[in-house]
Design a protein around this motif. Structure first.
Motif, mmCIF file in Angstrom:
data_model
loop_
_atom_site.group_PDB
_atom_site.id
_atom_site.type_symbol
_atom_site.label_atom_id
_atom_site.label_comp_id
_atom_site.label_asym_id
_atom_site.label_seq_id
_atom_site.Cartn_x
_atom_site.Cartn_y
_atom_site.Cartn_z
ATOM 1 N N VAL A 16 -5.113 -24.644 57.330
ATOM 2 C CA VAL A 16 -5.138 -25.660 56.285
ATOM 3 C C VAL A 16 -4.083 -25.288 55.249
ATOM 4 C CG1 VAL A 16 -6.929 -24.469 54.962
ATOM 5 C CG2 VAL A 16 -6.652 -26.920 54.721
ATOM 6 N N GLU A 17 -3.451 -26.296 54.661
ATOM 7 C CA GLU A 17 -2.457 -26.014 53.632
ATOM 8 C C GLU A 17 -3.135 -25.427 52.404
ATOM 9 O OE1 GLU A 17 1.028 -28.418 52.658
ATOM 10 O OE2 GLU A 17 0.270 -29.842 54.156
ATOM 11 N N GLU B 105 -4.296 -27.953 49.958
ATOM 12 C CA GLU B 105 -5.522 -28.645 50.367
ATOM 13 C C GLU B 105 -6.753 -27.796 50.072
ATOM 14 O OE1 GLU B 105 -7.537 -30.458 54.431
ATOM 15 O OE2 GLU B 105 -5.386 -30.107 54.372
ATOM 16 N N MET B 106 -6.646 -26.487 50.274
ATOM 17 C CA MET B 106 -7.763 -25.596 49.979
ATOM 18 C C MET B 106 -8.088 -25.627 48.485
ATOM 19 S SD MET B 106 -8.112 -21.472 50.407
ATOM 20 C CE MET B 106 -7.318 -21.160 48.853
ATOM 21 N N TRP C 113 0.386 -22.064 54.538
ATOM 22 C CA TRP C 113 -0.780 -22.407 55.352
ATOM 23 C C TRP C 113 -1.775 -21.271 55.279
ATOM 24 C CZ3 TRP C 113 -0.774 -27.169 57.566
ATOM 25 C CH2 TRP C 113 0.446 -27.811 57.680
ATOM 26 N N GLU D 84 -9.745 -28.933 47.544
ATOM 27 C CA GLU D 84 -11.152 -28.970 47.934
ATOM 28 C C GLU D 84 -11.999 -28.130 46.983
ATOM 29 O OE1 GLU D 84 -14.630 -30.004 49.754
ATOM 30 O OE2 GLU D 84 -12.667 -30.939 49.949
ATOM 31 N N GLU E 267 -7.042 -18.697 59.023
ATOM 32 C CA GLU E 267 -8.462 -18.376 59.135
ATOM 33 C C GLU E 267 -8.639 -16.915 59.530
ATOM 34 O OE1 GLU E 267 -10.957 -20.903 61.473
ATOM 35 O OE2 GLU E 267 -9.580 -22.572 61.195
#
Length: 102
Positions: A2-3, A6-7, A55, A10, A58
């Protein structure tokens, strides 16, 4: 993956939802500095509109990026809210704990 933007978006959404849910609660919590440590892969796009993107990788990722292409970064966010007259204040959150919140 995820970018990074974006994290963070959120995270902002979740904190905003928590603050709204507890707006009328008697007990409130100040949100202190939020320290994040993430492993990121950095990509650079070429061309006239090229840009660098971060990015978030994970934990236990798929090994798509070699170790030399990832970096671990740590940064601190200080959540604030805009008050009357445009003044900024420390963000506050209140309300009951939600399942899976920890």
């Amino acid at each position: 993956m995820v970018e990074l933007s974006e994290m963070i978006r959120e995270l902002r959404t979740q904190l905003t939802a928590a603050a709204a849910a507890g707006a009328h609660e008697a007990l409130k919590f100040d949100v202190g500095p939020i320290e994040l440590e993430v492993t990121v892969a950095v990509t650079k796009e070429g061309g006239a509109n090229g840009r660098v993107r971060f990015w978030v990788v994970e934990a236990g990722g798929n090994g798509k990026y070699a170790t030399s292409e990832t970096q671990r970064i740590t940064f601190t966010l200080q959540p604030t809210t805009i008050g009357p007259g445009g003044t900024t204040t420390t963000a506050r959150i209140s309300g009951a704990e939600v399942d899976g919140e920890r």
